[in-house]
Write a protein that holds these residues in place. Structure first.
Motif, PDB file in Angstrom:
ATOM      1  N   ARG A 107       0.820  -1.218   0.000  1.00 35.90           N
ATOM      2  CA  ARG A 107       0.000   0.000   0.000  1.00 35.90           C
ATOM      3  C   ARG A 107       0.850   1.262   0.000  1.00 35.90           C
ATOM      4  NH1 ARG A 107      -4.115   0.159   4.547  1.00 35.90           N
ATOM      5  NH2 ARG A 107      -4.168   2.215   3.640  1.00 35.90           N
ATOM      6  N   GLN A 108       1.986   1.237   0.683  1.00 35.99           N
ATOM      7  CA  GLN A 108       2.797   2.448   0.798  1.00 35.99           C
ATOM      8  C   GLN A 108       4.244   2.077   1.061  1.00 35.99           C
ATOM      9  OE1 GLN A 108       3.638   5.432   0.077  1.00 35.99           O
ATOM     10  NE2 GLN A 108       2.117   6.598   1.231  1.00 35.99           N
ATOM     11  N   ALA A 109       5.147   2.901   0.568  1.00 38.79           N
ATOM     12  CA  ALA A 109       6.571   2.806   0.874  1.00 38.79           C
ATOM     13  C   ALA A 109       7.074   4.224   1.093  1.00 38.79           C
ATOM     14  CB  ALA A 109       7.332   2.145  -0.261  1.00 38.79           C
ATOM     15  N   VAL A 110       7.882   4.406   2.121  1.00 39.25           N
ATOM     16  CA  VAL A 110       8.430   5.728   2.439  1.00 39.25           C
ATOM     17  C   VAL A 110       9.912   5.578   2.730  1.00 39.25           C
ATOM     18  CG1 VAL A 110       8.349   7.702   4.008  1.00 39.25           C
ATOM     19  CG2 VAL A 110       6.243   6.462   3.466  1.00 39.25           C
ATOM     20  N   LYS A 111      10.741   6.378   2.057  1.00 34.97           N
ATOM     21  CA  LYS A 111      12.172   6.411   2.367  1.00 34.97           C
ATOM     22  C   LYS A 111      12.344   7.399   3.509  1.00 34.97           C
ATOM     23  CE  LYS A 111      15.282   6.143  -0.887  1.00 34.97           C
ATOM     24  NZ  LYS A 111      16.200   6.454  -2.006  1.00 34.97           N
ATOM     25  N   ILE A 112      12.778   6.916   4.637  1.00 38.24           N
ATOM     26  CA  ILE A 112      12.847   7.728   5.848  1.00 38.24           C
ATOM     27  C   ILE A 112      13.754   8.944   5.659  1.00 38.24           C
ATOM     28  CG2 ILE A 112      13.597   7.752   8.268  1.00 38.24           C
ATOM     29  CD1 ILE A 112      12.685   4.777   8.365  1.00 38.24           C
ATOM     30  N   ARG A 113      14.929   8.754   5.076  1.00 38.50           N
ATOM     31  CA  ARG A 113      15.901   9.849   4.952  1.00 38.50           C
ATOM     32  C   ARG A 113      15.370  11.020   4.136  1.00 38.50           C
ATOM     33  NH1 ARG A 113      19.543  11.119   1.069  1.00 38.50           N
ATOM     34  NH2 ARG A 113      19.255   9.131   0.013  1.00 38.50           N
ATOM     35  N   THR A 114      14.685  10.735   3.008  1.00 30.92           N
ATOM     36  CA  THR A 114      14.285  11.806   2.092  1.00 30.92           C
ATOM     37  C   THR A 114      12.792  12.117   2.110  1.00 30.92           C
ATOM     38  OG1 THR A 114      13.903  10.266   0.283  1.00 30.92           O
ATOM     39  CG2 THR A 114      16.152  11.180   0.508  1.00 30.92           C
ATOM     40  N   GLY A 115      12.002  11.198   2.653  1.00 30.19           N
ATOM     41  CA  GLY A 115      10.556  11.387   2.620  1.00 30.19           C
ATOM     42  C   GLY A 115       9.920  10.974   1.315  1.00 30.19           C
ATOM     43  N   GLU A 116      10.727  10.469   0.363  1.00 30.48           N
ATOM     44  CA  GLU A 116      10.165  10.012  -0.908  1.00 30.48           C
ATOM     45  C   GLU A 116       9.198   8.861  -0.650  1.00 30.48           C
ATOM     46  OE1 GLU A 116      13.566  10.389  -4.210  1.00 30.48           O
ATOM     47  OE2 GLU A 116      14.234   9.460  -2.325  1.00 30.48           O
ATOM     48  N   THR A 117       8.175   8.778  -1.505  1.00 27.93           N
ATOM     49  CA  THR A 117       7.165   7.736  -1.326  1.00 27.93           C
ATOM     50  C   THR A 117       6.997   6.931  -2.606  1.00 27.93           C
ATOM     51  OG1 THR A 117       5.374   9.215  -1.986  1.00 27.93           O
ATOM     52  CG2 THR A 117       5.891   9.118   0.378  1.00 27.93           C
ATOM     53  N   GLY A 118       6.306   5.797  -2.477  1.00 31.49           N
ATOM     54  CA  GLY A 118       5.988   4.960  -3.630  1.00 31.49           C
ATOM     55  C   GLY A 118       7.218   4.488  -4.369  1.00 31.49           C
ATOM     56  N   TYR A 119       7.147   4.524  -5.673  1.00 31.31           N
ATOM     57  CA  TYR A 119       8.221   4.079  -6.563  1.00 31.31           C
ATOM     58  C   TYR A 119       9.551   4.733  -6.209  1.00 31.31           C
ATOM     59  CZ  TYR A 119      10.847   3.586 -10.947  1.00 31.31           C
ATOM     60  OH  TYR A 119      11.805   3.316 -11.886  1.00 31.31           O
ATOM     61  N   ASP A 120       9.534   6.040  -5.973  1.00 26.26           N
ATOM     62  CA  ASP A 120      10.773   6.775  -5.685  1.00 26.26           C
ATOM     63  C   ASP A 120      11.451   6.301  -4.400  1.00 26.26           C
ATOM     64  OD1 ASP A 120      10.464   8.317  -7.984  1.00 26.26           O
ATOM     65  OD2 ASP A 120       9.312   9.847  -6.918  1.00 26.26           O
ATOM     66  N   ALA A 121      10.672   5.784  -3.460  1.00 27.08           N
ATOM     67  CA  ALA A 121      11.232   5.339  -2.181  1.00 27.08           C
ATOM     68  C   ALA A 121      12.043   4.056  -2.311  1.00 27.08           C
ATOM     69  CB  ALA A 121      10.115   5.125  -1.172  1.00 27.08           C
ATOM     70  N   VAL A 122      11.796   3.262  -3.334  1.00 25.73           N
ATOM     71  CA  VAL A 122      12.501   1.983  -3.458  1.00 25.73           C
ATOM     72  C   VAL A 122      13.547   1.965  -4.563  1.00 25.73           C
ATOM     73  CG1 VAL A 122      10.599   0.672  -2.460  1.00 25.73           C
ATOM     74  CG2 VAL A 122      10.722   0.962  -4.932  1.00 25.73           C
ATOM     75  N   GLN A 123      13.719   3.063  -5.273  1.00 28.63           N
ATOM     76  CA  GLN A 123      14.699   3.109  -6.355  1.00 28.63           C
ATOM     77  C   GLN A 123      16.061   3.538  -5.835  1.00 28.63           C
ATOM     78  OE1 GLN A 123      14.105   1.959  -9.552  1.00 28.63           O
ATOM     79  NE2 GLN A 123      12.386   1.265  -8.305  1.00 28.63           N
ATOM     80  N   SER A 124      17.084   3.098  -6.552  1.00 31.18           N
ATOM     81  CA  SER A 124      18.456   3.527  -6.241  1.00 31.18           C
ATOM     82  C   SER A 124      18.584   5.015  -6.570  1.00 31.18           C
ATOM     83  CB  SER A 124      19.456   2.744  -7.076  1.00 31.18           C
ATOM     84  OG  SER A 124      19.366   1.372  -6.785  1.00 31.18           O
ATOM     85  N   PRO A 125      19.463   5.716  -5.860  1.00 38.63           N
ATOM     86  CA  PRO A 125      19.655   7.139  -6.157  1.00 38.63           C
ATOM     87  C   PRO A 125      20.122   7.330  -7.592  1.00 38.63           C
ATOM     88  CG  PRO A 125      20.903   6.479  -4.202  1.00 38.63           C
ATOM     89  CD  PRO A 125      20.314   5.250  -4.789  1.00 38.63           C
ATOM     90  N   LYS A 126      19.648   8.393  -8.201  1.00 41.75           N
ATOM     91  CA  LYS A 126      20.050   8.715  -9.574  1.00 41.75           C
ATOM     92  C   LYS A 126      21.226   9.687  -9.498  1.00 41.75           C
ATOM     93  CE  LYS A 126      15.458   8.004 -11.371  1.00 41.75           C
ATOM     94  NZ  LYS A 126      14.879   7.442 -10.159  1.00 41.75           N
ATOM     95  N   ASP A 127      22.289   9.334 -10.197  1.00 44.87           N
ATOM     96  CA  ASP A 127      23.495  10.192 -10.176  1.00 44.87           C
ATOM     97  C   ASP A 127      23.435  11.252 -11.235  1.00 44.87           C
ATOM     98  OD1 ASP A 127      24.612   8.776  -8.069  1.00 44.87           O
ATOM     99  OD2 ASP A 127      25.435   7.273  -9.438  1.00 44.87           O
TER     100      ASP A 127
END
Length: 127
Positions: A107-127
């Motif tokens: 239902r939801q994913a949140v990257k704690i460090r950046t607050g990104e959610t959904g797809y963006d929360a589980v992707q590798s950082p873009k250089d």
């Protein structure tokens, strides 16, 4: 359900496999480009209900067996299929105890460090 790459639909795959399949499964996931995995050492039993061993001449029933559990989050049904196929191929021996694979929607994913959610929360950082 069609997903665009920026869709917020995420799928979690859990695979419980034999301990000896760990490296093969990890390598198979890496080969197809799956980088984000969580791995646990777990114990459990399926239809084989454990096993029997002899310890100091006494038969001992072991009700649970050591297994490895992988958790992977992917961003589309296409990646779900690829990931499941890779795990199935790498973990297969044809004998009872090869394991199980489960998948379900998140239902939801949140990257704690950046607050990104959904797809963006589980992707590798873009250089």
């Amino acid at each position: 359900m069609a997903n665009s790459e920026n869709s917020s639909t995420l799928i979690k795959i859990e695979a419980i496999v034999r301990e000896e399949a760990y490296q093969d499964v990890k390598d198979a996931l890496s080969e197809i480009g799956v980088n984000g995995i969580t791995v646990y050492q777990v114990v459990g039993c399926g239809v084989q209900r454990g096993m029997s061993e002899y310890v100091r001449g006494q038969k001992v029933d072991i009700q649970v067996l050591p297994k490895i559990k992988f958790e992977i989050v992917v961003s589309s049904e296409e990646w779900e299929e690829r990931t499941i196929e890779a795990i199935k191929k790498a973990a297969y021996t044809g004998n009872p105890g090869d394991g199980k694979i489960f998948s379900y929607y998140i239902r939801q994913a949140v990257k704690i460090r950046t607050g990104e959610t959904g797809y963006d929360a589980v992707q590798s950082p873009k250089d």
